[in-house]
Write a protein that holds these residues in place. Structure first.
Motif, PDB file in Angstrom:
ATOM      1  N   GLN A  42      18.234 -10.310 -57.378  1.00  0.00           N
ATOM      2  CA  GLN A  42      17.481 -11.563 -57.267  1.00  0.00           C
ATOM      3  C   GLN A  42      16.895 -11.737 -55.873  1.00  0.00           C
ATOM      4  OE1 GLN A  42      17.102 -13.544 -60.085  1.00  0.00           O
ATOM      5  NE2 GLN A  42      18.102 -11.776 -61.007  1.00  0.00           N
ATOM      6  N   GLY A  43      16.057 -12.752 -55.752  1.00  0.00           N
ATOM      7  CA  GLY A  43      15.509 -13.082 -54.450  1.00  0.00           C
ATOM      8  C   GLY A  43      16.503 -13.847 -53.605  1.00  0.00           C
ATOM      9  N   LEU A  44      16.039 -14.367 -52.481  1.00  0.00           N
ATOM     10  CA  LEU A  44      16.901 -15.070 -51.551  1.00  0.00           C
ATOM     11  C   LEU A  44      16.797 -16.576 -51.743  1.00  0.00           C
ATOM     12  CD1 LEU A  44      16.301 -12.242 -50.137  1.00  0.00           C
ATOM     13  CD2 LEU A  44      16.918 -13.411 -48.031  1.00  0.00           C
TER      14      LEU A  44
ATOM     15  N   ARG B   9       8.209  -8.009 -62.026  1.00  0.00           N
ATOM     16  CA  ARG B   9       9.540  -8.027 -61.434  1.00  0.00           C
ATOM     17  C   ARG B   9      10.074  -6.609 -61.228  1.00  0.00           C
ATOM     18  NH1 ARG B   9      13.042 -11.931 -61.797  1.00  0.00           N
ATOM     19  NH2 ARG B   9      14.029 -10.639 -60.203  1.00  0.00           N
ATOM     20  N   GLU B 107      11.583 -14.151 -56.359  1.00  0.00           N
ATOM     21  CA  GLU B 107      12.641 -13.345 -56.951  1.00  0.00           C
ATOM     22  C   GLU B 107      12.512 -11.860 -56.610  1.00  0.00           C
ATOM     23  OE1 GLU B 107      14.692 -16.292 -57.940  1.00  0.00           O
ATOM     24  OE2 GLU B 107      15.346 -14.463 -58.951  1.00  0.00           O
ATOM     25  N   GLY B 108      11.382 -11.469 -56.079  1.00  0.00           N
ATOM     26  CA  GLY B 108      11.209 -10.083 -55.672  1.00  0.00           C
ATOM     27  C   GLY B 108      10.618  -9.204 -56.765  1.00  0.00           C
ATOM     28  N   TRP B 110      10.848  -5.210 -57.857  1.00  0.00           N
ATOM     29  CA  TRP B 110      11.529  -3.932 -57.618  1.00  0.00           C
ATOM     30  C   TRP B 110      10.554  -2.792 -57.893  1.00  0.00           C
ATOM     31  CZ3 TRP B 110      15.857  -2.593 -55.353  1.00  0.00           C
ATOM     32  CH2 TRP B 110      16.917  -3.506 -55.277  1.00  0.00           C
TER      33      TRP B 110
END
Lengths: 114, 114
Positions: A42-44, B9, B107-108, B110
């Motif tokens: 997950q993100g921060l 994601r 959330e980033g 990958w």
């Protein structure tokens, strides 16, 4: 040079026990300080922040941190850890020399045992 | 949800291919950041936008990387001729600016390069 050191790579705490995660920084002026939490993949998420004023700051999820200028530290604490607190915790300082971004430590992984 | 949104994601690509990530910041945040995070490390700053202007790029941003933020809204990060070393999580963040600037992360995305 500006930097953040989180001395503990991995910490295991029993559920219900208290927690302290250490953060030391190197910064030429008065820093802005942050703690973020990251669950796997997950993100921060921002836990708390310090800009000025009261050196003890309260955050979300029952966390608090204390800024100690003399020790260049901003340690994160929680009086009673819950299993859901298991995650990776990052301390950050800012702004960087350009006055923009944050500089992060390498993180501390928290495991919670039952 | 009005947080920072990232897409895709997850991305798996073959070495040498180009990939593009998109970030939609929190509405009305004029600052946008890209960070990279590899396993066991904290986020590392890549680049920063103030509205549509790219004001800072780190040395990590090689010439195969390009970021844009047309019209000061969403941003894209493109990696050309991907290498295995590009495998990481790419985090986007935004902030409102000002003296007490708090940065909020998405959330980033990958990236796995095979």
């Amino acid at each position: 040079a500006q930097s953040v050191t989180q001395p503990d790579i991995h910490i295991t705490v029993s559920e219900g026990a208290s927690l302290e995660l250490r953060c030391n920084y190197s910064y030429g002026a008065t820093p802005y300080l942050f703690w973020y939490v990251q669950s796997p993949g997950q993100g921060l998420q921002l836990l708390l922040k310090y800009f000025s004023g009261d050196t003890l700051v309260q955050g979300i999820k029952g966390f608090e941190a204390e800024f100690k200028r003399s020790q260049s530290s901003f340690n994160l604490r929680k009086p009673s850890v819950h299993w859901s607190d298991a995650a990776e915790y990052f301390c950050a300082v800012g702004p960087n020399q350009a006055g923009t971004a944050l500089i992060f430590g390498k993180g501390t992984t928290l495991s919670v045992s039952s | 949800d009005t947080g920072v949104s990232q897409d895709p994601r997850h991305k798996i690509t073959k070495r040498g291919q180009n990939v593009t990530f998109r970030c939609d910041p929190i509405s009305e945040h004029n600052r946008l950041y890209w960070y990279r995070q590899t396993l066991g490390q904290g986020p590392e700053f890549l680049t920063y936008f103030q509205n549509e202007a790219q004001l800072e790029k780190s040395r990590l941003l090689s010439d195969r990387f390009s970021a844009e933020r047309p019209k000061g809204s969403f941003s894209t990060l493109e990696i050309q001729r991907t290498e295995q070393g590009d495998s990481a999580m790419y985090l986007c963040a935004s902030s409102p600016g000002g003296q007490r600037n708090t940065i909020y992360f998405g959330e980033g995305s990958w990236l796995t390069v095979v």
